[in-house]
Design a protein around this motif. Structure first.
Motif, mmCIF file in Angstrom:
data_model
loop_
_atom_site.group_PDB
_atom_site.id
_atom_site.type_symbol
_atom_site.label_atom_id
_atom_site.label_comp_id
_atom_site.label_asym_id
_atom_site.label_seq_id
_atom_site.Cartn_x
_atom_site.Cartn_y
_atom_site.Cartn_z
ATOM 1 N N ARG A 112 30.869 -6.219 -9.830
ATOM 2 C CA ARG A 112 30.633 -5.009 -9.056
ATOM 3 C C ARG A 112 31.086 -5.122 -7.594
ATOM 4 O O ARG A 112 31.292 -4.129 -6.937
ATOM 5 C CB ARG A 112 29.158 -4.655 -9.098
ATOM 6 N N ALA A 113 31.206 -6.326 -7.081
ATOM 7 C CA ALA A 113 31.566 -6.494 -5.673
ATOM 8 C C ALA A 113 32.386 -7.762 -5.500
ATOM 9 O O ALA A 113 32.476 -8.590 -6.409
ATOM 10 C CB ALA A 113 30.291 -6.574 -4.830
ATOM 11 N N ARG A 114 32.982 -7.905 -4.309
ATOM 12 C CA ARG A 114 33.800 -9.087 -4.027
ATOM 13 C C ARG A 114 33.006 -10.367 -4.253
ATOM 14 O O ARG A 114 33.489 -11.305 -4.848
ATOM 15 C CB ARG A 114 34.313 -9.035 -2.590
ATOM 16 N N TRP A 115 31.775 -10.386 -3.756
ATOM 17 C CA TRP A 115 30.953 -11.592 -3.948
ATOM 18 C C TRP A 115 30.671 -11.828 -5.424
ATOM 19 O O TRP A 115 30.559 -12.962 -5.858
ATOM 20 C CB TRP A 115 29.651 -11.486 -3.153
ATOM 21 N N GLY A 116 30.580 -10.750 -6.181
ATOM 22 C CA GLY A 116 30.393 -10.895 -7.622
ATOM 23 C C GLY A 116 31.586 -11.565 -8.271
ATOM 24 O O GLY A 116 31.435 -12.403 -9.160
ATOM 25 N N SER A 117 32.784 -11.243 -7.817
ATOM 26 C CA SER A 117 33.997 -11.888 -8.340
ATOM 27 C C SER A 117 33.997 -13.369 -8.012
ATOM 28 O O SER A 117 34.311 -14.210 -8.857
ATOM 29 C CB SER A 117 35.253 -11.226 -7.763
ATOM 30 N N LEU A 118 33.633 -13.697 -6.776
ATOM 31 C CA LEU A 118 33.571 -15.110 -6.376
ATOM 32 C C LEU A 118 32.514 -15.853 -7.178
ATOM 33 O O LEU A 118 32.743 -16.977 -7.636
ATOM 34 C CB LEU A 118 33.297 -15.225 -4.876
ATOM 35 N N ALA A 119 31.366 -15.218 -7.343
ATOM 36 C CA ALA A 119 30.279 -15.847 -8.094
ATOM 37 C C ALA A 119 30.652 -16.056 -9.558
ATOM 38 O O ALA A 119 30.359 -17.114 -10.136
ATOM 39 C CB ALA A 119 29.006 -15.017 -7.981
#
Length: 149
Positions: A89-96
């Motif tokens: 859902r978000a950039r941090w979600g992609s990193l996570a």
């Protein structure tokens, strides 16, 4: 990429993961043991046995087989990522998600599968080198996940 058909996305992510991990192992191999081919040759131990872990030269038997085995493994992790995290859902979600799947790959590679099926990189790269390879995998997974948002 179609929302209904995940295959193109998985294949694109697999290509990115293959490129990232292959480049990382080659650079680290050159830096750490003087041979860009050595870590991929070590991967071919799955087919050729433990003597492959000591090969430094580039050749079809070891380097190409190691590269193909690495590429085949790189199809599995984007598939896992898609199943567990279909759309961050978000950039941090992609990193996570990239970091989570790469950590799962490491645990699977070195603590779950039989020793005969480990990547073999550990025979030629330092612990920091191994961490760098899995970081490259995480980055490729994260970048392609971000592009799916």
């Amino acid at each position: 990429m179609s929302r209904d058909n995940p295959v193109p996305s998985i294949l694109a992510t697999s290509a990115a993961a293959t490129a990232a991990t292959t480049l990382a192992t080659a650079a680290l191999g050159k830096l750490q043991c003087g041979s860009a081919a050595a870590p991929l040759n070590a991967t071919s131990h799955i087919v050729w046995g433990d003597n492959a872990k000591r090969r430094d030269d580039t050749d079809v038997r070891h380097t190409l087989v190691g590269a193909v085995l690495n590429a085949a493994a790189m199809v599995s992790w984007p598939t896992v990522q898609h199943l567990l995290f279909p759309r961050p859902r978000a950039r941090w979600g992609s990193l996570a998600t990239g970091a989570t799947v790469a950590a799962l790959a490491y645990v699977t590679d070195y603590y779950v599968v039989p020793k005969r099926f480990t990547p073999g990189f550990e025979a030629r790269l330092s612990r920091a080198g191994l961490a760098t390879v899995y970081a490259a995998l995480a980055a490729a997974l994260a970048a392609t996940a971000a592009s799916r948002r």
